[in-house]
Scaffold this motif. Structure first.
Motif, PDB file in Angstrom:
ATOM      1  N   GLN A 200      45.907  63.919 -14.869  1.00  0.00           N
ATOM      2  CA  GLN A 200      46.278  65.043 -15.743  1.00  0.00           C
ATOM      3  C   GLN A 200      44.876  65.384 -16.774  1.00  0.00           C
ATOM      4  O   GLN A 200      44.713  66.459 -17.063  1.00  0.00           O
ATOM      5  N   ARG A 240      51.677  68.782  -8.011  1.00  0.00           N
ATOM      6  CA  ARG A 240      51.374  69.603  -9.380  1.00  0.00           C
ATOM      7  C   ARG A 240      52.205  70.995  -9.237  1.00  0.00           C
ATOM      8  O   ARG A 240      52.265  71.590  -8.364  1.00  0.00           O
ATOM      9  N   THR A 245      50.957  70.538 -14.280  1.00  0.00           N
ATOM     10  CA  THR A 245      51.285  69.194 -14.511  1.00  0.00           C
ATOM     11  C   THR A 245      51.541  68.523 -13.373  1.00  0.00           C
ATOM     12  O   THR A 245      52.203  68.939 -12.323  1.00  0.00           O
ATOM     13  N   TRP A 246      51.094  67.041 -13.419  1.00  0.00           N
ATOM     14  CA  TRP A 246      51.323  66.347 -12.327  1.00  0.00           C
ATOM     15  C   TRP A 246      52.623  65.713 -12.599  1.00  0.00           C
ATOM     16  O   TRP A 246      52.951  65.170 -13.485  1.00  0.00           O
ATOM     17  N   GLN A 478      41.043  72.824 -12.506  1.00  0.00           N
ATOM     18  CA  GLN A 478      42.027  72.520 -12.987  1.00  0.00           C
ATOM     19  C   GLN A 478      42.491  74.092 -13.497  1.00  0.00           C
ATOM     20  O   GLN A 478      41.738  74.794 -14.025  1.00  0.00           O
ATOM     21  N   HIS A 482      46.434  74.823 -18.080  1.00  0.00           N
ATOM     22  CA  HIS A 482      46.757  73.063 -17.973  1.00  0.00           C
ATOM     23  C   HIS A 482      46.951  72.671 -19.179  1.00  0.00           C
ATOM     24  O   HIS A 482      46.281  73.043 -20.374  1.00  0.00           O
TER      25      HIS A 482
END
Length: 487
Positions: A200, A240, A245-246, A478, A482
């Protein structure tokens, strides 16, 4: 003449008789990246019990002061006692910190298990001792941060397990010495929450994961799992969501009991508890120690037969190939026919390492002969308490990179090819990877490293004929949505 040779004295190889503080070197014992361990005796009594003297290789290494501070706060029978510390002045003028601890005449855990084939009851007792040691560490607000088999010694005299090597440890308000998102440690032993944080936040230079006691317990669970199965546990591939978000799918490895039917069901359950995806489900070290002790009392050696069997020595492929004795990795386990070996020990750690390897390769000149990589630290002498001042994740040593990059067609026909992994970088339409030092092979981009089996597994690589192929994770941007990371 003596004065001209004095500056040649090296901290990594002090001759017997060298005086360091109030101690006299008796013998070299082992070396890590940051320090060398010697067996030493007091200058005033050379017939006294030996001690372990650890000397910094680099002048004024701050890791030693932190390890001394941590060890001075912790007292437990399963942790070597700090005896002394100080500064040794090299004849050339540089100052090298050192510390002195109890000498532990023992064998590293995995190697010991291979030699003694312990019962489940014996394993439960050892794990309970280690949990009690962690309880003492955590009670002082401290963390070990590199619990693993190589940092655990089983003492010859009484069979007790001792937790060693606090070079990666941390006490409250200690200064941060290691840059990066994650603290020092061994990738294969990292908790799911640490790996998710790395996925993240690795792009945020302010983000730094704050390890918790639950991380130590997870590492102990990995140690126990590997001890009784010979494998590293594995959780599912990360994914994800639309917000960036992972998430992890959960623990996907087989339960230890399914891989090792000789295992006591209570030991199986407690290992799975330590490996819980949610840190609160692991409990505290005190709670875990009590559960392990109760399980050990409720079993007997007769009802828990040896749960580990040494693997027979491997045969040589050619007359020139050395036939080696079994390594600590070599543990036979009952595996269902056709069961595939896990391609990764911890995918999240592999993804982070893949990004790190890309950065290293893109930052170095193309003619650079060596690539730093985290590999397993081997103790070369029996009874070595600790071969370095930090754990595996903090010990980067030089590993040779293959000078040539063979194509798929250049591989021997009988050699298996590493299978590409989910999320791995792929060659472009021309069959080339993003960087010249990455190997396009079997539809994926890899880095070739010369490391042993343990080091390759820790990097989630595939070992083929002595060469470790490490997958390169996708180096994508990303999303701007995020969520921000907390430093």
């Amino acid at each position: 003449m003596p004065s001209s040779q004095a500056p040649e004295l090296k901290p990594a190889l002090l001759p017997p008789g060298t005086v360091v503080g109030s101690w006299r070197v008796a013998a070299w014992a082992g070396r890590g990246v940051h320090g060398t361990v010697y067996r030493a005796v007091p200058v005033t009594d050379e017939h006294a019990e030996p001690t372990a003297l650890k000397l910094a290789l680099l002048p004024r290494d701050p890791r030693f002061a932190r390890e001394v501070e941590l060890l001075s706060r912790v007292r437990h029978a399963c942790i070597p006692r700090l005896r002394d510390s100080g500064i040794w002045q090299h004849p050339g003028g540089t100052l090298h910190p050192f510390l002195v601890m109890d000498w532990v005449d023992g064998t590293p855990l995995y190697e010991w298990a291979q030699q003694h084939t312990p019962s489940s009851q014996h394993v439960l007792r050892l794990l309970a001792q280690l949990a009690r040691a962690l309880q003492a560490v955590h009670a002082q607000g401290c963390l070990h941060r590199d619990v693993k088999g190589d940092n655990i010694l089983v003492r010859h005299s009484d069979g007790s397990a001792l937790l060693t090597d606090f070079g990666s440890g941390r006490f409250p308000d200690a200064a941060t010495l290691t840059p990066g998102t994650l603290p020092p440690g061994t990738p294969a032993y990292r908790s799911p929450e640490a790996c998710l944080f790395e996925l993240q936040c690795f792009r945020d230079p302010r983000a730094h994961y704050a390890a918790q006691p639950a991380d130590d317990l997870y590492s102990l669970g990995v140690t126990a799992y590997r001890l009784v199965t010979g494998e590293y546990p594995e959780f599912g591939d990360p994914s994800r969501d639309a917000s960036g978000t992972w998430h992890l799918e959960g623990f996907v490895s087989a339960a230890p009991l399914s891989l090792n039917p000789s295992l006591d069901p209570q030991l199986n359950a407690l290992i799975l508890r330590m490996l819980s995806m949610r840190p609160e489900q692991r409990g505290t070290a005190a709670e875990l120690a009590s559960a392990l002790e109760q399980a050990a009392q409720g079993s007997s050696p007769e009802s828990t037969p040896p749960c580990l069997v040494p693997e027979p020595p491997r045969t040589a492929k050619t007359p020139s190939t050395e036939v080696s004795t079994p390594t600590p990795d070599a543990l036979v386990r009952v595996t269902p026919p056709g069961r595939a070996q896990p391609w990764q020990s911890v995918f999240a750690a592999a993804a982070a390492l893949g990004v790190w390897i890309i950065w290293v390769y893109e930052s170095m000149p193309l003619n650079a002969p060596e690539l730093p990589t985290a590999v397993r630290h081997e103790a070369d002498a029996a009874g070595l308490e600790d071969g370095g001042t930090a754990g595996l994740g903090d010990e980067a040593v030089a590993s040779s990179v293959a000078p040539s990059v063979p194509s798929v067609s250049g591989e021997p026909a009988e050699s298996p090819l590493p299978e590409p992994k989910p999320g791995q970088t792929r060659p472009n339409a021309k069959g080339k990877c993003a960087h010249p030092r990455q190997v396009p092979l079997n539809g994926g981009c890899w880095v070739k490293l010369s490391v042993d089996r343990e080091g390759c597994e820790a990097l989630s690589g595939t070992l083929i004929e002595g060469t470790c192929y490490v997958p390169i994770a996708t180096h994508e941007r990303q999303p701007t949505s995020h969520p921000a990371c907390t430093p």
